[in-house]
Scaffold this active site. Structure first.
Site, PDB file in Angstrom:
ATOM      1  N   GLY A   1      25.129  10.749  39.440  1.00 13.93           N
ATOM      2  CA  GLY A   1      25.761   9.397  40.011  1.00 13.93           C
ATOM      3  C   GLY A   1      25.828   8.194  39.478  1.00 13.93           C
ATOM      4  O   GLY A   1      26.523   7.267  40.525  1.00 13.93           O
TER       5      GLY A   1
ATOM      6  N   CYS B   1      45.548  25.091  61.933  1.00 13.99           N
ATOM      7  CA  CYS B   1      46.792  25.141  61.196  1.00 13.99           C
ATOM      8  C   CYS B   1      48.221  25.800  61.976  1.00 13.99           C
ATOM      9  O   CYS B   1      48.049  27.337  62.627  1.00 13.99           O
ATOM     10  CB  CYS B   1      46.644  26.186  59.679  1.00 13.99           C
ATOM     11  SG  CYS B   1      47.640  26.505  59.108  1.00 13.99           S
TER      12      CYS B   1
ATOM     13  N   CYS C   1      48.505  29.229  59.226  1.00 18.11           N
ATOM     14  CA  CYS C   1      47.218  30.363  59.223  1.00 18.11           C
ATOM     15  C   CYS C   1      46.224  30.548  60.516  1.00 18.11           C
ATOM     16  O   CYS C   1      45.191  31.244  60.328  1.00 18.11           O
ATOM     17  CB  CYS C   1      46.856  30.376  57.812  1.00 18.11           C
ATOM     18  SG  CYS C   1      45.476  28.830  58.578  1.00 18.11           S
TER      19      CYS C   1
ATOM     20  N   CYS D   1      47.393  23.961  56.761  1.00 18.68           N
ATOM     21  CA  CYS D   1      45.856  23.085  56.058  1.00 18.68           C
ATOM     22  C   CYS D   1      46.788  22.975  54.024  1.00 18.68           C
ATOM     23  O   CYS D   1      47.491  22.714  53.745  1.00 18.68           O
ATOM     24  CB  CYS D   1      45.827  24.594  55.218  1.00 18.68           C
ATOM     25  SG  CYS D   1      44.784  25.872  55.908  1.00 18.68           S
TER      26      CYS D   1
ATOM     27  N   CYS E   1      44.999  28.828  53.048  1.00 15.42           N
ATOM     28  CA  CYS E   1      46.267  29.027  53.919  1.00 15.42           C
ATOM     29  C   CYS E   1      47.002  30.424  53.047  1.00 15.42           C
ATOM     30  O   CYS E   1      46.983  31.585  54.257  1.00 15.42           O
ATOM     31  CB  CYS E   1      46.974  27.494  54.075  1.00 15.42           C
ATOM     32  SG  CYS E   1      48.098  27.896  55.466  1.00 15.42           S
TER      33      CYS E   1
END
Lengths: 290, 256
Positions: free
Chosen positions: A30, A238, A241, A263, A269
């Site tokens: 970080g 979606c 899909c 998606c 997808c």
């Protein structure tokens, strides 16, 4: 592969310099490590940081995948993929599972990544405190002394103004209980996925900063006790899909306001449709290709 | 009684130029010390050295910390000093723009110090902020407004609320009423006097306005060219000035 370029465009000294920064970043999860960012043959804001990190990570038998907002076929993704095809001659793929190095802009793939993969983020503004405290000297001191009250002031302002935490992307996270980090502009939907098996590297070219999240590192999204972090995301499935819990893009279909949700991760997808999942507006994959 | 703040031989030079030299005083709990002098007399330099904004060249600023007792703030570590300056200390700037975050709402400004010491409950932070805004006479329907939409007097009162919310014991003020018109000044002074008495605060007030110290300060220090030329009880110094410069200062006040 063109032999006029050194492998992966950058010279070896530069790659070593970037690798040193990467190692330091991994050692201090970080923490923003300054590095001598090079001019790249693309404008700032197009992923110069990510490209340099990818270049320093690639080896000849790597397989590279590049995504932009989840998609493999947008300008940014295509041009960076071509860039490394030409300068490094590595294998490229659109399949998440096949890739060993994945450079991404603004998304984490839906499929869980493995320990053998590296996820490289393109970062526009690495400093999460930037908009509240413009002085870099001061923000560095605040990171050093772990003075992160200001980050919550931003979230406080969100709630005061909107009734809930309205920050929906680049949602600040605390890494391993120490450094507060900007996860790059990924949707906050992806934040919980950052505790993953793959190594995550972040490169900001213009700002000349590199930082990292090693595998299985604790990543906590900041929040208030009475306003806990919410993942958010679309309520629909979606359209192509039928995925229920993927991050979706809203696409306007015509002037009458017809819309579909699809998606944002195109590979995810495709994979689902090949496996026989068909959404409301989708059709079987064979006809789709025609 | 142990003093809250012991200042010993504070000197500060800017290159060859003198900021202030050999300043000594003790400040006891609940006491308000006024520092007066003309522009360039070193009073702001002194205040900044005391509050840790500048490092003095020589001397000690010993503060009676809650945990460890008397401790020199000049040589203590930076995290410790910064911790002090957001808990036990407060600093009211002359220009509210220096002490406020102008793009953050009034509530957020007051809440910042709370969040800086670990408050993580939005409802609690907000109600404390509203409570403090009320104490400085800012109505609660202005809580979500930005300070840039406030008048100068309101900004100054907001700055005071923001500073006092963590219950500091020592408050540094640099010309707290500078730039305000007299009626607003009077109300601000009234408010400050009330808060100082009510909360038992100690304060160091730097000003060039003798009326302000007459109202606020128990004790007075007169500075000239970086030196302290006279100290004493406020009334005593103002009514019977001994040093030639103090006499000049007192006699220069315009009579209405």
């Amino acid at each position: 592969m063109s032999t006029e370029y050194n492998f992966a465009y950058l010279d070896e000294q530069t790659k070593r310099m970037i690798r040193r920064a990467l190692l330091k970043g991994v050692a201090i999860p970080g923490y923003q490590v300054p590095f001598a960012s090079r001019e790249m043959p693309m404008p700032y804001g197009w992923g110069t940081g990510g490209v340099q990190v990818s270049a320093a990570c690639l080896v000849p038998d790597d397989t590279l995948k590049v995504i932009d907002q989840g998609a493999d076929d947008t300008t940014n993704a295509v041009s960076i993929r071509k860039f490394f095809e030409k300068t490094a001659g590595v294998e490229v793929t659109e399949e998440t599972a096949e890739a060993t190095v994945i450079q991404t802009r603004h998304r984490i793939p839906e499929r869980d990544l493995t320990e053998n993969q590296i996820l490289v983020y393109q970062v526009p503004i690495p400093e999460p405190l930037r908009f509240l405290e413009p002085r870099e000297t001061e923000t560095r001191k605040m990171h050093a002394l772990e003075e992160y009250g200001l980050m919550h002031v931003k979230l406080y302002e969100d709630i005061a103004r909107h009734g809930h935490i309205a920050t929906s992307y680049a949602y600040p996270v605390k890494i391993e209980g120490r450094y507060v980090m900007d996860p790059s502009p990924i949707p906050k939907f992806d934040n919980p996925k950052m505790e993953m098996a793959a190594l995550q590297l972040f490169g900001a070219g213009r700002e000349q900063r590199i930082y990292a999240v090693p595998p299985y590192t604790k990543v906590v999204s900041l929040d208030f006790e009475d306003h806990p972090f919410e993942r958010g995301g679309a309520q629909q499935a979606c359209g192509l899909c039928d995925a229920q819990d993927a991050y979706l893009d809203e696409v306007i279909m015509d002037d009458a306001g017809t819309r579909m949700f699809v998606c944002s991760d195109t590979d995810f997808c495709r994979e689902r449709r090949e496996a026989g999942h068909i959404g409301e507006m989708g059709m079987p994959i064979t006809e789709d290709a025609a | 009684m142990t003093p809250l703040l012991k200042v010993e031989n504070i000197s500060k030079y800017y290159g060859n130029r003198l900021g202030c030299r050999d300043v000594n005083f003790d400040l006891y709990p609940g006491e308000v010390l006024g520092i007066v002098g003309e522009s360039g007399s070193g009073k702001s330099t002194l205040l900044n050295c005391l509050a840790g904004h500048q490092e003095p060249d020589t001397g000690e600023v010993v503060f009676d910390t809650r945990v460890e007792g008397l401790k020199d703030t000049v040589t203590m570590s930076e995290p410790e000093r910064r911790m002090l300056s957001r808990t036990d200390w407060a600093f009211v700037h002359q220009n509210p723009r220096d002490g406020l975050r102008m793009s953050v709402s009034a509530g957020g400004n007051v809440g910042e110090r709370l969040m800086a010491v670990g408050a993580r409950h939005y409802g609690d932070i907000r109600s404390t902020a509203i409570d403090w805004l009320d104490k400085v006479e800012i109505s609660d329907d202005r809580t979500d407004d930005r300070p840039s939409e406030f008048s100068g007097g309101m900004q100054q009162r907001l700055q005071i609320a923001r500073n006092l919310v963590t219950g500091p014991r020592l408050i540094f003020m640099d010309e707290p009423t500078g730039g305000l018109d007299v009626s607003v000044q009077a109300r601000l002074l009234d408010l400050l006097r009330g808060l100082v008495r009510e909360l038992g605060l100690s304060a160091i007030v730097v000003t060039h306005d003798l009326a302000v110290v007459r109202l606020l300060a128990d004790r007075l220090m007169v500075m000239k060219d970086g030196h302290v030329v006279e100290t004493g009880l406020t009334d005593q110094v103002l009514d019977d000035p001994q040093h030639a410069y103090t006499q000049l200062l007192v006699s220069s006040v315009l009579q209405v």
